[in-house]
Write a protein that holds these residues in place. Sequence first.
Motif, short mmCIF file in Angstrom:
data_model
loop_
_atom_site.label_atom_id
_atom_site.label_comp_id
_atom_site.label_asym_id
_atom_site.label_seq_id
_atom_site.Cartn_x
_atom_site.Cartn_y
_atom_site.Cartn_z
N ALA A 138 0.82 -1.22 0.00
CA ALA A 138 0.00 0.00 0.00
C ALA A 138 0.86 1.26 0.00
N THR A 139 2.03 1.17 0.64
CA THR A 139 2.91 2.35 0.69
C THR A 139 3.95 2.30 -0.43
N GLU A 140 3.96 1.19 -1.16
CA GLU A 140 4.92 0.94 -2.25
C GLU A 140 6.36 1.07 -1.77
N ALA A 141 6.57 0.73 -0.50
CA ALA A 141 7.92 0.80 0.06
C ALA A 141 8.63 -0.53 -0.12
N TRP A 142 7.85 -1.62 -0.16
CA TRP A 142 8.36 -2.96 -0.35
C TRP A 142 9.45 -3.35 0.65
N LYS A 143 9.26 -2.90 1.87
CA LYS A 143 10.16 -3.33 2.95
C LYS A 143 9.37 -3.28 4.25
N PRO A 144 9.80 -4.04 5.28
CA PRO A 144 9.05 -4.03 6.54
C PRO A 144 9.00 -2.62 7.11
N SER A 145 7.85 -2.25 7.62
CA SER A 145 7.70 -0.89 8.14
C SER A 145 7.75 -0.87 9.67
N GLY A 146 8.52 0.08 10.20
CA GLY A 146 8.61 0.25 11.64
C GLY A 146 7.27 0.65 12.23
N VAL A 147 6.46 1.34 11.42
CA VAL A 147 5.14 1.81 11.87
C VAL A 147 4.26 0.62 12.23
N VAL A 148 4.33 -0.45 11.41
CA VAL A 148 3.51 -1.65 11.65
C VAL A 148 3.95 -2.30 12.97
N PHE A 149 5.24 -2.38 13.18
CA PHE A 149 5.73 -3.01 14.42
C PHE A 149 5.41 -2.15 15.64
N ALA A 150 5.44 -0.83 15.46
CA ALA A 150 5.07 0.07 16.57
C ALA A 150 3.60 -0.16 16.93
#
Lengths: 81, 475
Positions: free
Chosen positions: B40-52
């Motif tokens: 959805a963010t087109e970052a294609w890497k694990p997001s710190g926001v999700v873990f937070a």
Amino acid sequence: MDTEKKNKLRTFIKSYLQEHGDAGELKDDDSLFISARLDSLAMITLISFLEQTFGVNFGDVDFDVELIDSVNEIELFLDGG
Amino acid sequence: MRVWRDNFAIETHQGVVGFAQTIFGRVFLLLLFSIAYSAATEAWKPSGVVFAAAAFAFLPRYRTVIIFVATLGVLAKDPFWYGMEAIDYVMKQERLTSLSGKYSAYVALVSFFVCSLATLELVRRNKTLYVARRPVITLIAAVAVMSVTAAYPILHGTPLVLLWAFITVFSAYIWFLAYSLVDQRSRDRSPHLFQLGTFHPFWGSSSVPYGKGATFLRKTLAKTSGDLAVTQLKGLKLVLWTVVLLWLRKLLVWVFEVKLKIPDVAALQAFHVTGQGYSILVGWTAVVWATASDTLVLAIAGHKAVAVARLAGFRLPRNTWRPLQSRTLAEFWNRYYYYFKELLVEFFFIPTFLRTFRNHPRLRMFFATFMAAGIGNAAFHFIRDIKFVATQGLWDSIVSYQSYVFYTFVLATGIGISQVRMNSGAKPSNAFHARLWSFLCVWTFVVCLHVFGDETRVYTLWQRLSFMASLIGVK
């Protein structure tokens, strides 16, 4: 607040919820607005109802949504608690 | 449609909800969410926001620290999310080469957070202060005083740059602070650290607080393990829906902009001003596409933020919720940009409604709606775009705002009439032709108004009216 008035209040809120597709149970301490069950436009409808039915003047009150967030809180507010 | 939707209501299946409460289920849900969010963010890497968000949900004892640290972390990654145009412009104007614009912004950020903390503490201790009783009026007055001071030749050099840096930060965070000040009246108000964690929170926001303030967040937080699982499943569904919308928008961009080569509305407006021709069909297609594109962009941004907040356990309503189903303008206002509407209702509509025209119900409803959708809307955008006071000067920034003021006043009049009609008991029919008619009326109004709601401030109201007239064949 006597039982008749409280029933009137419950009936009004329940019928509003039903009109807006919410047929769920309504307990007296269920949060209406802060829980997002009803939105701010519904709050205006409720305020108008309280003004017309119970003669409340919200202009004299330091208004906060917590005052009217559940049937019990409305009762407390109307009783001057 | 309803049956189709019911098939995706995974949060209503006891087995799924039970699984989402097991360790394996939680890890699986988090993994799925993480993959969908990176798409959805087109970052294609694990997001710190999700873990937070996951840490916030599963470590309830440390929630205050987690929300503060996570929000601080996101701010550290993007400390200038509000834009640096005003600061950069004033630095050039003052010919300051020794001072860094970024340094000024950092100083302003720290000063703002310290001032906010002090104000919250002051209000907590003394609820009779004017700022405690009328926080929004106080904050708007503060912006006005600072902007007038900065716009007139009272200050020069570094102090002027620092003042503009503070105004920029203050204007970006003003509504977050307003919600926190209001929360100081609550019986179970949140700690200051939690309040600061809701200032442009880690799950995402614009200048409009997605999730409102601590009062709303506290009450919407899932209370039981079952509630949390249902909320997180809804978050997962929402982030997957965001990916669908993202790809839908990409497809539509390809169709309209690449294949059909439809120019954007700003380009068409420029053609109109310079006397270059375009067909009415191209004009309308451009305006309709611009409205659809903006709606999709808003929905995607809102869904991403709300999905992460739901993963954290907040049972937040969506920011954009089926706007195409709006039967009236008032309903459209509710469905299109929920948190902006809530902000306007809470800070402009309700105070007006409670205090004015009590004996004239229709006028009371109309006037309160006008104060929110008209005056409040105009004030919000003027403050959000305070950079124009720096770059154009105070008077010119007010003059160049004419088209947006027209937009807000027409919108407010439309919503006001719609509100009064609804309040008088008018209900749209559910017949198919009535639904189609409602859809056409609401969206024709929205599409036409889009021409005036452009926020670039390049064209005058007259030029936009002339452009609108050209779309209906009037030269």
